[in-house]
Scaffold this motif. Structure first.
Motif, short mmCIF file in Angstrom:
data_model
loop_
_atom_site.label_atom_id
_atom_site.label_comp_id
_atom_site.label_asym_id
_atom_site.label_seq_id
_atom_site.Cartn_x
_atom_site.Cartn_y
_atom_site.Cartn_z
N UNK A 1 0.85 -1.17 0.00
CA UNK A 1 0.00 0.00 0.00
C UNK A 1 0.90 1.23 0.00
N UNK A 2 0.66 2.15 -0.92
CA UNK A 2 1.39 3.41 -1.01
C UNK A 2 0.44 4.54 -0.64
N UNK A 3 0.85 5.45 0.22
CA UNK A 3 0.03 6.64 0.47
C UNK A 3 0.19 7.56 -0.72
N UNK A 44 2.80 -3.07 3.75
CA UNK A 44 1.64 -3.94 3.77
C UNK A 44 0.42 -3.14 4.22
N UNK A 45 -0.75 -3.57 3.79
CA UNK A 45 -1.98 -2.85 4.11
C UNK A 45 -2.20 -2.78 5.61
N UNK A 46 -2.65 -1.64 6.06
CA UNK A 46 -3.01 -1.39 7.46
C UNK A 46 -4.45 -0.88 7.47
N UNK A 47 -5.35 -1.70 7.95
CA UNK A 47 -6.78 -1.38 7.89
C UNK A 47 -7.15 -0.43 9.02
N UNK A 48 -7.78 0.69 8.64
CA UNK A 48 -8.09 1.75 9.59
C UNK A 48 -9.58 1.89 9.89
N UNK A 49 -10.44 1.22 9.12
CA UNK A 49 -11.88 1.39 9.33
C UNK A 49 -12.64 0.19 8.77
N UNK A 50 -13.88 0.02 9.21
CA UNK A 50 -14.72 -1.05 8.69
C UNK A 50 -14.99 -0.88 7.20
N UNK A 51 -15.30 0.34 6.71
CA UNK A 51 -15.49 0.48 5.27
C UNK A 51 -14.23 0.11 4.47
N UNK A 73 -1.05 -8.70 6.24
CA UNK A 73 -1.31 -7.29 6.53
C UNK A 73 -0.11 -6.73 7.26
N UNK A 74 -0.12 -5.41 7.50
CA UNK A 74 1.00 -4.77 8.18
C UNK A 74 1.15 -5.13 9.64
N UNK A 75 0.11 -5.63 10.27
CA UNK A 75 0.13 -5.99 11.68
C UNK A 75 1.09 -7.16 11.91
#
Length: 85
Positions: A1-3, A44-51, A73-75
């Motif tokens: 994942x890139x910002x 790696x992806x870091x999920x910040x919200x349910x959506x 994932x990033x975790x």
């Protein structure tokens, strides 16, 4: 994942939630997957919200199918067992 913003995503990436996502499937361990993401200039992806979680799950289903490989994932708890960062 890139910002990034929608105009800055490299070819092969998909923009959503202020980031660019790609699914390079060649990595087999968390460390290898993290290294691949870093080589692409991201993480790696870091999920910040349910959506975001719902979107990412659907994105992966479309990219990999329902019986696709497991993904990282990033975790992680590499530095301390059961202490996730």
């Amino acid at each position: 994942m890139l910002n990034a913003d929608v105009t800055a995503c490299p070819s092969g990436f998909t923009y959503m939630y202020d980031a660019c996502y790609a699914v390079p499937v060649q990595a087999t361990s968390w460390i290898a997957a993290n290294d691949v993401a870093a080589d692409l200039g991201g993480g790696l992806a870091s999920i910040q919200s349910l959506p975001q979680n719902r979107w990412l799950a659907e994105f992966l289903r479309c990219k990999l199918g329902l019986n696709g490989p497991s993904l990282w994932l990033g975790l992680n708890s590499i530095s301390s067992a059961w202490s996730f960062v």
